[in-house]
Write a protein that holds these residues in place. Structure first.
Motif, short mmCIF file in Angstrom:
data_model
loop_
_atom_site.label_atom_id
_atom_site.label_comp_id
_atom_site.label_asym_id
_atom_site.label_seq_id
_atom_site.Cartn_x
_atom_site.Cartn_y
_atom_site.Cartn_z
N ASN A 243 0.83 -1.19 0.00
CA ASN A 243 0.00 0.00 0.00
C ASN A 243 0.86 1.24 0.00
N ASN A 244 1.12 1.80 -1.15
CA ASN A 244 1.83 3.07 -1.17
C ASN A 244 1.30 3.95 -2.29
N ASP A 245 1.89 5.12 -2.46
CA ASP A 245 1.34 6.07 -3.43
C ASP A 245 1.29 5.49 -4.82
N ASP A 246 2.27 4.62 -5.16
CA ASP A 246 2.32 4.07 -6.51
C ASP A 246 1.11 3.22 -6.84
N ARG B 228 -1.83 2.75 -4.90
CA ARG B 228 -3.10 2.96 -4.20
C ARG B 228 -4.29 2.84 -5.15
N LYS B 229 -4.09 3.27 -6.39
CA LYS B 229 -5.24 3.29 -7.32
C LYS B 229 -5.36 2.01 -8.13
#
Ligand code: ADP
Length: 273
Positions: free
Chosen positions: A214-217, A219-220
């Motif tokens: 779960n990280n910014d890369d 998340r979507k």
């Protein structure tokens, strides 16, 4: 911690003290958290294909009498409906197979002798068709065994899953390369991408049920966290092989699978009873 307390009395009714029991519920809380994020994830994964199926079939239905759409349009819409149905089926299969593994049931392997190279070529071709952003390549490093013993459908599932991930976690495109090398007793298959990579501390944990980075890369990027759990089972349990991942964040990842060329079917059947 969850605490329970009780006072203790002696035979004469005098207070002797208090007993306090502390329960470490961190694990339970984590499991609860994992379950609720799984439910959110699974609902999203179920809704997205359903929304597309409903949308495109309603559009087709409305267009039917008025001849609103050309044959090409209709073909495209129906193509989307079919591929979204496939996606739903894959998700449901993943859920069912996970619960089978959980309850100790076998995934009912179906062993046979089959040619390896055509299977690799087919998986690569199917994925190339699915993505125009990536080049999907097959690199055969030496002469592969003509045939191997295993479960052909499940090996197909292993490859499809790893290739899907390679594409999904390389949103900016790049090359996805399937490597194949005959090691004599076994064949080594690698699925390499040039995507976002996996932080070191997650490299082993990605094979755990529901585990997602779960990280910014990512998340979507949606998923259930079940794919690699199932792949791990299909490699180590059904094929008595090994699987591991190598990765560098920002550069890409390679998932390696090593399976025996001549699987001992009797032994494997016993292990999967
Ligand atoms: P899902 O894709 O549904 O989340 P998986 O079990 O297939 O579940 O993968 C678990 C996690 O491992 C993913 O959520 C992702 O964070 C990470 N992962 C898997 N494959 C790759 C890859 N090729 N590159 C980067 N991260 C990956």
């Amino acid at each position: 911690y969850e605490a329970q307390a009780a006072s203790v009395h002696g035979e004469d009714g005098k207070d002797l003290g208090v007993v306090v029991i502390l329960n470490d519920v961190t694990d339970m809380r984590n499991i609860d958290k994992m379950k609720s994020s799984f439910v959110a994830m699974a609902s999203h994964e179920l809704r997205t294909p359903l929304t597309a199926i409903k949308g495109f079939s309603s559009t087709l239905l409305e267009g039917l009498d008025a001849d609103l759409y050309t044959k090409e349009d209709q073909r495209e819409f129906l193509g989307i409906v079919v591929s979204e149905c496939d996606r739903l089926r894959r998700l449901i299969d993943d859920l069912l197979n996970t619960s089978r593994i959980e309850s100790g049931e076998s995934l009912q392997p179906n062993y046979s002798r089959f040619p390896l190279l055509p299977l690799l070529e087919k998986s690569v071709a199917v994925q190339q068709q699915a993505s125009s952003k990536h080049r999907v390549l097959l690199q055969v490093h030496n002469a592969l065994p003509e045939t191997i013993v295993g479960d052909e459908d499940k090996l197909d599932q292993i490859l499809t899953n790893l290739l899907n991930n390679a594409i999904k976690y390389s949103p900016n495109g790049g090359d996805v390369t399937v490597h194949a090398k005959n090691e004599g007793e076994s064949t080594l298959i690698g699925v390499e991408d040039q995507g976002m990579g996996i932080p070191k501390e997650h490299l082993q944990r990605v094979f755990e049920k529901f585990h997602r980075v779960n990280n910014d890369d990512n998340r979507k990027i949606y998923g259930t966290g079940l794919g690699l759990f199932l792949v791990h089972h299909l490699v180590t349990q059904v094929h008595m092989g090994e699987i591991w991942a190598e990765s560098e964040v920002g550069k890409g990842s390679t998932f390696w699978v090593r399976i025996p060329n001549e699987l001992d079917i009797e032994k494997a059947k016993q292990a999967n009873e």
